[in-house]
Design a protein around this motif. Structure first.
Motif, PDB file in Angstrom:
ATOM      1  N   ASP A 199      25.001 -23.437 -41.027  1.00 27.46           N
ATOM      2  CA  ASP A 199      23.696 -22.791 -41.109  1.00 27.46           C
ATOM      3  C   ASP A 199      22.753 -23.351 -40.048  1.00 27.46           C
ATOM      4  O   ASP A 199      21.534 -23.227 -40.147  1.00 27.46           O
ATOM      5  N   PRO A 225      28.037 -14.338 -44.446  1.00 26.17           N
ATOM      6  CA  PRO A 225      27.210 -13.722 -43.413  1.00 26.17           C
ATOM      7  C   PRO A 225      26.867 -12.276 -43.752  1.00 26.17           C
ATOM      8  O   PRO A 225      27.524 -11.648 -44.592  1.00 26.17           O
ATOM      9  N   ASP A 266      23.773 -10.318 -38.422  1.00 23.21           N
ATOM     10  CA  ASP A 266      23.400 -11.721 -38.244  1.00 23.21           C
ATOM     11  C   ASP A 266      23.986 -12.282 -36.949  1.00 23.21           C
ATOM     12  O   ASP A 266      25.023 -11.829 -36.461  1.00 23.21           O
ATOM     13  N   ARG A 267      23.322 -13.307 -36.452  1.00 24.11           N
ATOM     14  CA  ARG A 267      23.905 -14.174 -35.443  1.00 24.11           C
ATOM     15  C   ARG A 267      24.097 -15.525 -36.106  1.00 24.11           C
ATOM     16  O   ARG A 267      23.170 -16.060 -36.718  1.00 24.11           O
ATOM     17  N   ARG A 268      25.308 -16.069 -36.013  1.00 21.02           N
ATOM     18  CA  ARG A 268      25.617 -17.324 -36.679  1.00 21.02           C
ATOM     19  C   ARG A 268      26.262 -18.283 -35.686  1.00 21.02           C
ATOM     20  O   ARG A 268      26.881 -17.863 -34.702  1.00 21.02           O
ATOM     21  N   ARG A 310      28.145 -12.865 -33.305  1.00 22.84           N
ATOM     22  CA  ARG A 310      27.339 -11.802 -33.915  1.00 22.84           C
ATOM     23  C   ARG A 310      28.199 -11.096 -34.949  1.00 22.84           C
ATOM     24  O   ARG A 310      29.355 -10.771 -34.684  1.00 22.84           O
TER      25      ARG A 310
END
Length: 231
Positions: free
Chosen positions: A40, A61, A65-67, A130
């Motif tokens: 995170d 996710p 989202d971008r993680r 992404r």
């Protein structure tokens, strides 16, 4: 390997293996089972590679989202490529669904785009991805049309010891040979049918998972269960 590609040497032979060909084999998706640890973190607060203990993500996710994730062997991809992976919350990622079965329902198949490399060393890398699509395992039966799954569990017949774990509507089957080669299957019982949702295969140079909604005939399930031991 160029600056936009990632590949790590095998811990057993110390060589970078040929890139895995992720063929779906009549499943809906195929992707990486291991080699990816979810965080995170933001790019501004990434821990150093020397820090081995850090909090893995429990949050599935969301599409769009971008993680930031840590990748290591057998992950092998180039920036711009897309791929599927299996998301498991932290406890089950480290200890297995057998130890934390409730986390099956928050595990998911995740389709990602490899956006950029943030930092790396010889063993691992922080990358940004992404999220293109997310399919929770518990919802796979509702998202993917079912299809005939006869024969999809035949690979278990090559193993002497097969172990089965039951949790609510889920059946988890595992088999391996001295940690050199193995397979596993996650099956959901629904409307008196057995839906094969995930099928994993692993060896020295691969660790992949197939996702789908395959109906396994009752006689094939029963034959496998009779030859197995319960966990």
């Amino acid at each position: 390997m160029n600056d936009n590609s990632i590949a790590f040497p095998c811990r057993a032979c110390n060589k970078i293996p040929e890139k895995i060909k992720l063929n779906k084999n009549n499943f809906e998706i195929v992707g990486f089972e291991t080699g990816i640890e979810w965080s995170d973190f933001q790019a501004s607060n990434l821990p150093s590679f020397d820090k081995k203990i850090w909090t893995r993500s429990n949050n599935p996710p969301l599409t769009g989202d971008r993680r930031i994730v840590m990748v290591r062997y057998p992950f092998q991809m180039t920036v711009g490529e897309s791929f599927w992976m299996l998301f498991m919350p932290a406890l089950s990622y480290f200890n297995g669904w057998e130890e934390h079965p409730s986390e099956i329902n928050s595990s998911a198949f995740v389709h990602c785009s490899f956006e950029q490399i943030l930092s790396r060393n010889e063993e691992c890398a922080w990358i940004e991805i992404r999220i293109l699509n997310v399919v929770l395992l518990k919802e796979a039966c509702d998202i993917w049309f079912d299809s005939v799954g006869s024969g999809h569990l035949d690979s278990f017949q090559m193993f002497r010891d097969i172990y089965v774990f039951h949790y609510n509507e889920w059946i988890l089957i595992n088999a391996s040979t001295e940690s050199d080669l193995g397979t596993w299957a996650l099956i959901k019982r629904k409307n008196e049918q057995h839906h094969l949702i995930a099928l994993g295969e692993w060896g020295f140079h691969y660790d992949i998972v197939y996702g789908g909604n395959k109906i396994i005939p009752v006689d094939e399930i029963n034959m496998l269960l009779r030859s197995s031991a319960s966990l």
